[in-house]
Scaffold this motif. Structure first.
Motif, short mmCIF file in Angstrom:
data_model
loop_
_atom_site.label_atom_id
_atom_site.label_comp_id
_atom_site.label_asym_id
_atom_site.label_seq_id
_atom_site.Cartn_x
_atom_site.Cartn_y
_atom_site.Cartn_z
N ILE A 326 0.69 -1.01 -0.30
CA ILE A 326 -0.23 0.09 0.25
C ILE A 326 0.50 1.16 -0.07
CG2 ILE A 326 -1.89 1.15 1.09
CD1 ILE A 326 -2.35 -1.45 2.31
N GLU A 327 2.12 1.41 0.34
CA GLU A 327 2.13 2.21 0.82
C GLU A 327 3.79 2.49 -0.27
OE1 GLU A 327 2.97 5.39 3.46
OE2 GLU A 327 0.09 4.28 3.97
N VAL A 356 1.74 2.13 -11.79
CA VAL A 356 1.36 1.55 -10.34
C VAL A 356 0.65 1.86 -9.64
CG1 VAL A 356 2.74 2.95 -7.85
CG2 VAL A 356 3.81 3.66 -10.29
N GLY A 357 0.32 0.53 -8.81
CA GLY A 357 -0.89 1.45 -7.58
C GLY A 357 -1.92 -0.18 -8.41
N SER A 358 -1.83 -0.25 -10.21
CA SER A 358 -3.00 -1.15 -10.70
C SER A 358 -3.28 -2.67 -11.15
CB SER A 358 -3.29 -0.28 -12.36
OG SER A 358 -2.47 0.63 -12.65
N SER A 466 -7.18 -2.05 -7.06
CA SER A 466 -6.22 -0.94 -7.33
C SER A 466 -6.10 0.16 -6.45
CB SER A 466 -6.55 -0.56 -8.99
OG SER A 466 -7.35 0.36 -8.71
N LEU A 467 -5.37 0.70 -6.52
CA LEU A 467 -5.04 1.69 -5.29
C LEU A 467 -4.54 3.27 -6.44
CD1 LEU A 467 -2.55 0.92 -2.54
CD2 LEU A 467 -2.13 2.88 -3.69
N ARG A 468 -4.62 4.13 -5.94
CA ARG A 468 -4.94 5.20 -5.82
C ARG A 468 -4.93 6.51 -5.29
NH1 ARG A 468 -4.05 2.71 -10.36
NH2 ARG A 468 -4.97 2.43 -12.54
N HIS A 550 -3.37 -10.13 2.14
CA HIS A 550 -1.71 -10.91 1.28
C HIS A 550 -2.19 -9.91 0.46
CE1 HIS A 550 -3.05 -15.19 3.60
NE2 HIS A 550 -2.69 -14.01 4.66
N SER A 551 -2.01 -8.74 0.35
CA SER A 551 -1.70 -7.83 -1.08
C SER A 551 -0.24 -7.89 -1.68
CB SER A 551 -2.93 -6.12 -0.48
OG SER A 551 -2.11 -6.52 0.10
N VAL A 552 -0.74 -7.72 -3.21
CA VAL A 552 0.43 -7.73 -3.74
C VAL A 552 0.52 -7.38 -5.13
CG1 VAL A 552 1.91 -10.08 -3.16
CG2 VAL A 552 -0.14 -9.42 -4.98
#
Length: 618
Positions: A326-327, A356-358, A466-468, A550-552
């Motif tokens: 996440i970070e 990135v983050g997708s 995803s992460l934004r 267990h995110s990756v």
């Protein structure tokens, strides 16, 4: 003080915090809230203006990298960690759930989900990550699970040479110290387990590494579960040998009745002994400084404590990002590395366009089956009881508090829906559960239990998220996480099939003879369905979703020609020299199991890449 907890979380009964609760909180804070690590003499050492390597984040992988790079005496290493020292309470195996939410953990929530966490506030799923020296290894369940051959051979076949099973196994073994004998009164039992693993799988394990991997003491309930699945013709195996299918005893990162985090394993043995390693805590890195002309990372900007005054520090060789799934992507995007539209919307100058983050991936679990058994703990769960048992553990590292919230049984199965023949699609663990009178808001304070919860986890999700950045406050706010759990209907089908498969144990003669029987559990919103119907299991999974944590994948590894990748097979960020990401975020998908082991292996492997690149040339 390294640790504190909100009074209304976990401890207090609903709508109240009694005098007894306040006294218990004071006990926890006074006796377990500080850290022995605060006594290290180089804790407050003066920071120089330049180091050879700057490591951002001291989590499961970052601690490994700090250890391995500081082996080179003429390299100066600086570690910057947003959290504080690891507190004593984190060492207590049986009190994992009291660690979150607290000062040593991040509580991240996904954006509202369409197909999951329906019973949660605003349909948002909780994700806990560690915020201390040691990262998530300070707050996790201590499970050491590597994944299997098929996982890593698949990663290698997707343009990542050197990541096949035969390549990563030496890095798993490099860290490991397989050490089962821990509790003297069950020495014979655990010696048998160790000999089973080392004699049957001699090439899969090692001893003498920094990371202690051990088992749990013998418990009758765990043995009953184990024998019941043997009755169903599941064979005993070692899930860390590369072939996971079957029934295993747990392997956990614990030592002498206590948790062993990445900090305990890799930092404590060398801290204060290596003058070339400097660790600065309570320090948040806000940006990687990149020379725009040369496209090279040359340092970082950071703030300390509660201050927002920006400081700069420089790296002559590399900046290593080890902030976690996440970070790490958040920091890359704040530094101008990420999707163009995303960065422009946040007002960030684009230095390198990368996805990135997708490609966020995580496991997802469901726990709709609870079993009751005779002779469980029937007394009230009181503050006095737990305080006395903690006090005993503090002086001996023995007793019930040296246990785990898990029974000593681990099952990997392949359902009839699995398309791959080389690995499982479902992982099953068995959680201790207390049902009865309690002083606590959340009664799952092991090791007091009288029920078993079956936790069925999907290992091969088709859904991804995803992460934004949070555009309104990109630096100081948590990023926006879109989990997309159970978005693909196939995932829900596999979960239900997993529950159905595991439920067969309820009909075994072992369970019936022992008096084990299933009991209905409250499931608001699912009452109209029969509790053993597919409709109930579907409703339960969607309403009471349990992310695997267990995110990756948010800094995905792949060839530079792969438009979905962020780093190459040597973990170098595409198009930016002097910058690597070394943590679980680089894994293209979640290995089949918990991510602590793979993160540590990635730290070992990434450290070797750095040594190869710099020592060979210079």
């Amino acid at each position: 003080m390294a640790w504190s907890i909100a009074q209304n979380e976990n401890i207090c009964a609903p709508n109240s915090c009694s005098l007894a609760a306040l006294q218990f909180l004071a006990f926890l804070t006074n006796y377990l809230g500080y850290s022995y690590d605060s006594n290290f003499v180089n804790r407050n050492v003066k920071i120089d203006s330049e180091y050879d390597f700057i490591i951002v984040g001291a989590g499961s992988a970052g601690c490994v990298v700090a250890n391995r790079l500081s082996e080179i005496k003429n390299w100066k290493i600086l570690v910057l960690e947003a959290g504080d020292e690891e507190p004593i309470i984190a060492d207590l195996p049986a009190q994992e759930q009291i660690l979150y939410p607290s000062s040593i953990s991040y509580s991240y929530y996904t954006q509202p989900e369409d197909n999951a966490c329906e019973a949660s506030n605003n349909r948002r799923c909780l994700t806990i990550r560690g915020k201390a020296l040691g990262g998530s290894s300070v707050v996790n369940s201590m499970l050491y699970v590597r994944g299997n051959k098929f996982d890593y051979d698949t990663i290698a076949s997707h343009g990542n040479p050197g990541w096949g099973w035969k390549d990563v196994l030496p890095h798993f073994k490099k860290s490991e110290d397989l050490r089962y004998p821990e509790v003297s009164n069950v020495l014979y039992y655990i010696l048998i387990e160790k000999f089973f693993i080392l004699e049957k799988y001699p090439d899969a394990h090692s001893t003498g590494g920094y990371l202690t991997v051990g088992g749990l003491r013998k418990e009758n309930v765990g043995d009953t579960i184990f024998e019941a699945f043997k009755e169903l013709n599941y064979t005993e195996t070692d899930y860390n040998s590369g072939d996971q299918l079957g029934l295993s005893r747990l392997q956990l990162t614990r030592i002498n009745g206590a948790r062993q985090s990445a900090n305990g394993a890799f930092i404590r043995p060398i801290r204060g002994r290596r003058s070339n390693l400097v660790i600065k805590l309570m320090t948040r890195v806000t940006k990687i400084i990149i020379d725009k002309r040369e496209k090279r990372a040359i340092g970082v900007e950071y703030v300390t404590g509660n201050s927002r005054r920006i400081h700069k520090i420089f790296a002559s060789k590399e900046v290593i990002v080890s902030g976690g799934t996440i970070e790490s992507p958040k920091l890359l995007m704040l530094s101008g590395i990420g999707p163009v539209a995303e960065l422009k919307e946040a007002g960030i100058e684009v230095i390198k366009e990368l996805p990135v983050g997708s490609y966020l991936h995580d496991h997802v679990c469901t726990n709709p089956v609870v079993v009751e058994f005779p002779n469980g703990y029937t007394g009230p769960l009181t503050f006095d009881l737990i305080q006395n048992d903690i006090s005993y553990w503090l002086s001996t590292h023995e007793g019930v508090m040296a246990s785990s919230r898990l029974f000593d049984v681990h099952l990997f199965i392949r359902t009839r829906l699995a398309k791959e023949i080389d690995g499982p699609d479902v992982q099953v663990i068995f959680l201790k559960h207390y049902h009865g009178k309690t002083d606590f808001k959340t009664p799952n304070f092991v090791p007091y239990y009288n029920r078993i919860t079956f936790s069925v986890c999907l290992l091969t999700p088709k859904s991804s998220g995803s992460l934004r950045l949070n555009k309104t406050n990109p630096i100081w706010s948590h990023p926006l996480i879109y989990g997309n759990y159970l978005k693909d209907p196939h995932d829900l089908k596999v979960l239900i099939e997993g529950v159905r498969t595991v439920n067969k144990v309820l009909e075994t003669s072992t369970f019936k003879k022992a008096g084990y029987k299933r009991v209905p559990i409250p499931a608001p919103g699912c009452e109209k369905y029969d509790y053993d119907s597919d409709e109930f299991y579907k409703c339960f999974a969607k309403r009471f979703t349990t992310p695997g944590w267990h995110s990756v994948g948010t800094c995905k590894m792949g060839q530079v020609s792969d438009p979905t990748s962020v780093v190459d097979a040597r973990l170098r960020v595409h198009g930016i020299s002097g910058l690597r990401v070394i943590d679980a975020s680089i894994l293209p998908f979640t290995p089949r199991g918990n991510t602590l082991g793979p993160a540590i292996m990635t730290g070992e492997k990434g450290s070797d890449f750095i040594k190869d690149d710099w020592l060979a040339v210079h």
